[in-house]
Design a protein around this motif. Structure first.
Motif, short mmCIF file in Angstrom:
data_model
loop_
_atom_site.label_atom_id
_atom_site.label_comp_id
_atom_site.label_asym_id
_atom_site.label_seq_id
_atom_site.Cartn_x
_atom_site.Cartn_y
_atom_site.Cartn_z
N ARG A 52 0.84 -1.19 0.00
CA ARG A 52 0.00 0.00 0.00
C ARG A 52 0.88 1.24 0.00
O ARG A 52 2.00 1.21 0.46
CB ARG A 52 -0.90 0.01 1.22
N GLY A 53 0.32 2.31 -0.49
CA GLY A 53 1.05 3.56 -0.50
C GLY A 53 1.87 3.72 -1.76
O GLY A 53 1.86 2.89 -2.67
N ARG A 54 2.60 4.80 -1.79
CA ARG A 54 3.41 5.12 -2.96
C ARG A 54 4.63 4.22 -3.01
O ARG A 54 5.28 3.99 -1.99
CB ARG A 54 3.85 6.58 -2.86
N PRO A 55 4.98 3.70 -4.18
CA PRO A 55 6.18 2.86 -4.25
C PRO A 55 7.44 3.65 -3.98
O PRO A 55 7.54 4.83 -4.31
CB PRO A 55 6.15 2.32 -5.68
N ARG A 56 8.43 3.00 -3.40
CA ARG A 56 9.69 3.67 -3.07
C ARG A 56 10.50 3.93 -4.32
O ARG A 56 10.44 3.16 -5.28
CB ARG A 56 10.50 2.81 -2.11
#
Length: 149
Positions: A52-56
């Motif tokens: 979840r969330g923005r990819p690194r």
């Protein structure tokens, strides 16, 4: 009611095995003492966690290099690390990677080294105040040497 895991890995493997043998949901549910919905959900449930969330922007290898650079030279700043590695990420992202690696986000303090004269004076002070009960409430006779040998 809490949100624990749906079922154990052993139960999930057993459900898959019985289903591969051609058993019905009702038979599997009666065998395990669970509901038919449990059987259906365990078959369609994914084992991997969803990201979840923005990819690194950094890969794990780059993150290890960032941590290694910070360990080699604790005085280097996050901007210097990003510049030396040629990464196109913010210094804040570098600091987050260091926090993930349990490295403090402070500069190491440069302190002068103790010379032999300083060590001798500290020992003399400790011996003079051997029976002193200061604000720490130390018992008489206790000596606290802060000197390394």
């Amino acid at each position: 009611m809490g949100r624990n895991s749906h079922c154990t890995e052993v139960e999930r493997q057993l459900v898959k095995k019985l289903r591969a043998e051609g058993k019905t949901y009702r038979y599997i549910a009666n065998t395990l003492g669970r509901s038919e919905n449990f059987v259906a959900n365990s078959l369609k449930k994914k084992c991997e966690k969803e990201n979840r969330g923005r990819p690194r922007l950094t890969c794990p290898a780059e993150e290890r290099r960032v941590v290694l650079m910070a360990k080699k030279d604790p005085f280097v700043s996050s901007r210097q690390i990003a510049a030396e590695m040629g990464l196109n990420i913010s210094s804040r992202a570098i600091r987050r990677r260091l926090v993930d690696a349990n490295l403090p986000g402070r500069k190491a303090r440069r302190v002068p080294l103790l010379r032999k004269v300083h060590i001798q004076r500290r020992k003399a002070f400790a011996n003079e105040h051997r029976d002193w009960c200061g604000p720490t409430g130390a018992k008489s006779g206790e000596i606290f040497y802060l000197v390394t040998k």
